[in-house]
Scaffold this active site. Structure first.
Site, mmCIF file in Angstrom:
data_model
loop_
_atom_site.group_PDB
_atom_site.id
_atom_site.type_symbol
_atom_site.label_atom_id
_atom_site.label_comp_id
_atom_site.label_asym_id
_atom_site.label_seq_id
_atom_site.Cartn_x
_atom_site.Cartn_y
_atom_site.Cartn_z
ATOM 1 N N THR A 150 0.836 -1.213 0.000
ATOM 2 C CA THR A 150 0.000 0.000 0.000
ATOM 3 C C THR A 150 0.868 1.260 0.000
ATOM 4 O O THR A 150 0.363 2.355 0.138
ATOM 5 C CB THR A 150 -0.916 0.026 1.240
ATOM 6 O OG1 THR A 150 -0.085 -0.084 2.405
ATOM 7 C CG2 THR A 150 -1.900 -1.116 1.243
ATOM 8 N N ALA B 107 4.711 5.523 10.270
ATOM 9 C CA ALA B 107 3.596 5.101 9.435
ATOM 10 C C ALA B 107 3.826 5.663 8.052
ATOM 11 O O ALA B 107 4.325 6.766 7.895
ATOM 12 C CB ALA B 107 2.281 5.599 10.006
ATOM 13 N N LYS B 108 3.415 4.853 7.060
ATOM 14 C CA LYS B 108 3.626 5.253 5.672
ATOM 15 C C LYS B 108 2.987 6.605 5.397
ATOM 16 O O LYS B 108 3.537 7.447 4.737
ATOM 17 C CB LYS B 108 2.988 4.204 4.760
ATOM 18 C CG LYS B 108 3.854 2.988 4.580
ATOM 19 C CD LYS B 108 3.161 1.948 3.734
ATOM 20 C CE LYS B 108 2.563 0.868 4.601
ATOM 21 N NZ LYS B 108 2.219 -0.346 3.881
ATOM 22 N N ARG B 109 1.776 6.824 5.972
ATOM 23 C CA ARG B 109 1.050 8.042 5.594
ATOM 24 C C ARG B 109 1.637 9.300 6.210
ATOM 25 O O ARG B 109 1.392 10.388 5.757
ATOM 26 C CB ARG B 109 -0.430 7.930 5.934
ATOM 27 C CG ARG B 109 -0.708 7.228 7.228
ATOM 28 C CD ARG B 109 -2.178 6.926 7.417
ATOM 29 N NE ARG B 109 -2.364 6.206 8.651
ATOM 30 C CZ ARG B 109 -2.087 4.926 8.794
ATOM 31 N NH1 ARG B 109 -1.599 4.243 7.775
ATOM 32 N NH2 ARG B 109 -2.254 4.334 9.949
ATOM 33 N N LYS B 110 2.463 9.158 7.249
ATOM 34 C CA LYS B 110 2.976 10.376 7.877
ATOM 35 C C LYS B 110 4.197 10.955 7.142
ATOM 36 O O LYS B 110 4.848 11.859 7.627
ATOM 37 C CB LYS B 110 3.328 10.106 9.338
ATOM 38 C CG LYS B 110 2.072 10.148 10.226
ATOM 39 C CD LYS B 110 2.376 10.329 11.687
ATOM 40 C CE LYS B 110 3.120 9.134 12.217
ATOM 41 N NZ LYS B 110 3.257 9.118 13.663
#
Ligand code: GLU
Length: 299
Positions: free
Chosen positions: A15, A257-260
């Site tokens: 992802t 986290a990837k999204r941060k």
């Protein structure tokens, strides 16, 4: 060298690009497998069709290949093919086990969303569990007999009706652990309204079918492990052993986290970090300040 019966696994989700937090778990999984003369498999967990991309799948295999080797996987094949969950889904592997849960009276159709449950928090006097999530309220359960109306789940969501029991296990990193089903977590999704098995369900089916003897994962997944043990029990599958590794934190003490926008393995390599240095930093007992800084700056 002759292999033992130990079977471990790397289970990346494509992802996004992998970050050092993932790598530290995967390096630990590889070390455990090596120390036990085991076989290590790589299984791509790509069921979330909205978030998984082929670009990330290719990148995960490439990035990891700099740091470790595995014995079976989507690129190498092996006796438990296919090693991508999307292909396993197409082969109806999860459907068979969904039917077993249905026939055993373990699951019921459920249309409540997280948002609807949150909206009814005060009306039903619901308290958040340790992660801040509100455990699914027992008042909103349906009768598992209703699932018998379904030959296949399709785009209907199903929840697992948790028994009120303690889930105890010996963790090879943390020691003896015990969770209270019903207090710390509630009925959880087995099948989503998008038409796919949930992470909890797919991972149990695959770890069991692939003969995994020890699951190495991050400590953020401890409650997931407790839920999964209940699925193993319901399906009468043999339960693997567990090793939950500490999580890498950024300079603010927050987990990566990837999204941060934290640094990825690729970005570190592109910025001149060597494979050796990244591995050493990810496996160090105390956090490497340079790595933490690089991660926090999003290098
Ligand atoms: N694909 C899951 C993840 O990346 C694997 C977790 C697990 O080890 O079961 O979080």
């Amino acid at each position: 060298m002759k292999k033992s019966r130990y079977r471990g696994r790397l289970a990346p989700s494509p992802t996004g690009f992998l970050h050092p937090g993932h790598l530290s778990t995967f390096l630990m999984a590889a070390r455990r497998s090596r120390e036990n003369d085991g076989t290590l498999i790589l299984r791509m967990e790509d069921l979330d069709r909205a978030r998984c991309k082929k670009e990330y799948d290719d990148a995960a295999l490439e990035d990891l290949s700099h740091f470790l080797t595995w014995d079976e996987g989507p690129d190498l094949g092996g006796p438990f093919q296919p090693y991508r969950q999307s292909q396993r889904f197409s082969e109806n592997i999860y459907l068979e086990f969904w039917r077993r849960l249905r026939d055993g009276g373990w699951i019921y159709p459920c249309n409540y969303t997280r948002r609807e449950i949150r909206a009814r928090q005060s009306e039903l006097n619901l308290k958040a569990g340790p992660t801040g999530e509100i455990p699914f309220p027992v008042q909103l359960r349906s009768d598992p007999a209703q699932s018998r109306d379904f030959d296949r789940p399709g785009r209907q969501a199903f929840r697992f009706r948790i028994p009120s029991e303690k889930v105890a296990f010996l963790d090879h990193y943390l020691g003896s652990l015990e969770y209270d089903a019903g207090k710390e977590f509630g009925d959880f999704l087995i099948w989503s309204v998008e038409g796919y098995p949930s992470y909890e369900f797919a991972v149990v089916v695959d770890d069991a079918l692939m003969g995994i003897t020890e699951v190495v994962r991050g400590q953020d997944l401890l409650l997931s492990t407790a839920r999964q043990i209940l699925i193993y029990r319901a399906l009468q599958l043999s339960i693997p052993e567990f090793f939950h590794c500490p999580l890498l934190k950024d300079a603010k003490g927050e987990r990566l986290a990837k999204r941060k926008g934290s640094a990825t393995i690729r970005s570190l390599l592109q910025n001149g970090w060597s494979v050796h240095r990244i591995s050493e930093s990810c496996m160090a007992d105390s956090p490497d300040p340079d790595l933490i800084q690089a991660i926090s700056k999003g290098v």
